[in-house]
Design an enzyme around this catalytic site. Structure first.
Site, PDB file in Angstrom:
ATOM      1  N   MET A 132       5.916  -0.066 -12.857  1.00 53.01           N
ATOM      2  CA  MET A 132       4.706  -0.412 -13.604  1.00 53.01           C
ATOM      3  C   MET A 132       5.123  -1.145 -14.859  1.00 53.01           C
ATOM      4  O   MET A 132       5.934  -0.636 -15.646  1.00 53.01           O
ATOM      5  CB  MET A 132       3.903   0.853 -13.939  1.00 53.01           C
ATOM      6  CG  MET A 132       3.280   1.534 -12.731  1.00 53.01           C
ATOM      7  SD  MET A 132       2.405   3.059 -13.157  1.00 53.01           S
ATOM      8  CE  MET A 132       3.792   4.187 -13.369  1.00 53.01           C
ATOM      9  N   ALA A 133       4.587  -2.353 -15.031  1.00 50.98           N
ATOM     10  CA  ALA A 133       4.986  -3.197 -16.156  1.00 50.98           C
ATOM     11  C   ALA A 133       4.716  -2.503 -17.479  1.00 50.98           C
ATOM     12  O   ALA A 133       3.631  -1.964 -17.706  1.00 50.98           O
ATOM     13  CB  ALA A 133       4.240  -4.530 -16.095  1.00 50.98           C
TER      14      ALA A 133
ATOM     15  N   CYS B  79       0.754  -7.165  -6.071  1.00 54.34           N
ATOM     16  CA  CYS B  79       0.014  -7.375  -7.314  1.00 54.34           C
ATOM     17  C   CYS B  79      -1.343  -8.028  -7.040  1.00 54.34           C
ATOM     18  O   CYS B  79      -1.413  -9.090  -6.427  1.00 54.34           O
ATOM     19  CB  CYS B  79       0.826  -8.250  -8.257  1.00 54.34           C
ATOM     20  SG  CYS B  79      -0.016  -8.522  -9.826  1.00 54.34           S
TER      21      CYS B  79
ATOM     22  N   ASN C 183       1.376   5.079  -0.726  1.00 57.74           N
ATOM     23  CA  ASN C 183       1.070   4.926  -2.148  1.00 57.74           C
ATOM     24  C   ASN C 183      -0.448   4.858  -2.321  1.00 57.74           C
ATOM     25  O   ASN C 183      -1.132   4.226  -1.535  1.00 57.74           O
ATOM     26  CB  ASN C 183       1.736   3.636  -2.666  1.00 57.74           C
ATOM     27  CG  ASN C 183       1.415   3.325  -4.114  1.00 57.74           C
ATOM     28  OD1 ASN C 183       1.128   2.183  -4.452  1.00 57.74           O
ATOM     29  ND2 ASN C 183       1.468   4.315  -4.978  1.00 57.74           N
TER      30      ASN C 183
ATOM     31  N   GLY D 149       2.591   6.133  -8.752  1.00 59.17           N
ATOM     32  CA  GLY D 149       2.403   5.198  -9.851  1.00 59.17           C
ATOM     33  C   GLY D 149       1.585   5.819 -10.961  1.00 59.17           C
ATOM     34  O   GLY D 149       2.094   6.575 -11.784  1.00 59.17           O
ATOM     35  N   ARG D 150       0.261   5.545 -10.964  1.00 56.72           N
ATOM     36  CA  ARG D 150      -0.593   5.986 -12.069  1.00 56.72           C
ATOM     37  C   ARG D 150      -0.618   7.512 -12.226  1.00 56.72           C
ATOM     38  O   ARG D 150      -0.912   8.013 -13.312  1.00 56.72           O
ATOM     39  CB  ARG D 150      -2.012   5.458 -11.850  1.00 56.72           C
ATOM     40  CG  ARG D 150      -2.125   3.937 -11.971  1.00 56.72           C
ATOM     41  CD  ARG D 150      -3.536   3.461 -11.639  1.00 56.72           C
ATOM     42  NE  ARG D 150      -3.916   3.792 -10.286  1.00 56.72           N
ATOM     43  CZ  ARG D 150      -5.165   4.029  -9.880  1.00 56.72           C
ATOM     44  NH1 ARG D 150      -6.148   3.999 -10.748  1.00 56.72           N
ATOM     45  NH2 ARG D 150      -5.414   4.306  -8.619  1.00 56.72           N
TER      46      ARG D 150
END
Length: 379
Positions: free
Chosen positions: A19-20, A105, A207, A231-232
């Site tokens: 994650m950027a 993305c 995911n 991720g989140r």
């Protein structure tokens, strides 16, 4: 339960999603501390052009400390030749032990140029990129992450999965949403199951909507996938990786460790540790605390904190200031009910912006310009 990524055994089968601006070295360190070093922790997404050109910021992002094994880099590229050069550079200079390619993305500024989750629609371009990556990787395993497709009318993941197998990709991660969904709605776990059935030759990772260790276990049970990508769900929750280790490692009596439910005192300790690590990494305490500000709301979600104190926490600029503000909290507050829900971006369905004529022929030899290689989040 072990996930095999080339020569690397990942136990438990849990991967930190790139994650950027989030999964930099300090955050990876924090997550590994909670997991006891178990799992796979991938770097922030690196654009291949920036890597080949040795951009200073990019070279900082690919730094791994001695405790990170295997070293895992996620690359994003749209030009097969540049992707090949970046992979060869990683191999020749021993920069990583595993390469993941991002095709997930959904950000409009990327898809409108044909990059990100728009790219797999062009099957031959996808094949060329994968072929260059695998062909230049030597003994390093190459994996890929993708979405279901552009929208419900342009689903690509099954074709992309077969192409990946044919080109020698080691494993595939599927985010169970289309680009049009961004991060809204509910992830389609059935699609993960269908991909696993379609490509039994290699591991498939799921995911989407993993907010707790129980979610991860349930995803693997319901889909048959070989591992999960988180991720989140770990935003403001780095201890989730400790929960995941406990959930996947049964004791002799078949039981497993219960998830951590830290009181605010422990959360505050982790917050200060996170900010400290950022300052050390950036070699500037103030910059580290400023970078940490975006994490404050995630860490404190659900806890009873006055609005003024929340504002002060979100503008702290030194470790002493942050520590003093945290000490003003009611640190004996237990873990709040309902605090494990969605965090981060939750934008809903949107029209996907694409290059003119992009959908006319999924097999034409598309050329995607360098402007599609922007620093942005992975998806």
């Amino acid at each position: 339960m072990t996930l095999q990524i080339g020569p690397h055994s990942v136990q438990p089968p849990v991967v930190l999603a790139p994650m950027a601006g989030i999964t930099n070295a300090p955050f990876r360190t924090l997550c590994r501390e909670f997991s006891g070093g178990k799992g796979l922790f991938v770097s922030e997404m690196i654009t291949t052009r920036a890597l080949v050109e040795r951009d200073a910021k990019t070279m900082r992002l690919i730094h791994f400390d001695g405790t990170e094994k295997p070293r895992s880099i996620q690359l994003y590229g749209v030009d097969p030749v540049t992707v090949g050069k970046a992979v060869r550079m990683i191999v020749d200079e021993d920069l990583a032990d595993h390469i993941d390619l991002n095709f997930g993305c959904p950000v409009p500024k990327v898809t409108r140029k044909g990059g990100g989750s728009a790219l797999p629609y062009k099957r031959n371009l996808l094949r060329s990129i994968l072929r260059e990556a695998v062909g230049n990787a030597g003994s390093l395993p190459v994996t890929m992450k993708m979405r279901k497709g552009i929208d419900d009318d342009h689903i690509t993941y099954l074709d992309a999965g077969r192409i990946a197998v044919e080109e020698g990709v080691t494993a595939i991660a599927l985010h169970g949403r289309t680009a049009a969904q961004h991060y809204g709605g509910t992830a389609d776990w059935d699609a993960i199951a269908r991909l696993k059935e379609a490509v039994p030759e290699i591991p498939v990772l799921g995911n989407g909507d993993i907010w707790s260790a129980d979610d991860a276990v349930r995803m693997m049970r319901e889909t048959g996938c070989d591992g999960v990508v988180v991720g989140r769900g770990c935003l403001g929750r780095p201890w989730l990786f400790g929960d995941l280790v406990g959930a996947f490692e049964e004791g002799p009596d078949g039981t497993h460790a219960q998830p951590a439910q830290p009181a605010l005192r422990e959360v505050a300790r982790v917050m200060l540790r996170h900010a400290q690590l950022l300052g050390e990494w950036l070699e500037n305490e103030e910059r580290g605390v400023i970078d940490f500000r975006k994490h404050v709301a995630w860490y404190t979600k659900g806890f009873s904190i006055g609005s003024e104190l929340r504002k002060k926490l979100a503008i702290a600029s030194s470790l002493d200031e942050l520590d003093a503000l945290l000490s003003e909290l009611d640190l004996d507050q237990p873990w709040p009910l309902g605090a494990d829900g969605p965090r981060g971006r939750t934008s809903g369905r949107n029209r996907v912006v694409l290059p003119e004529g992009w959908l006319e022929d999924p097999y034409d030899c598309a050329v995607v310009g360098a402007e599609a290689e922007l620093d942005t989040s992975g998806g």
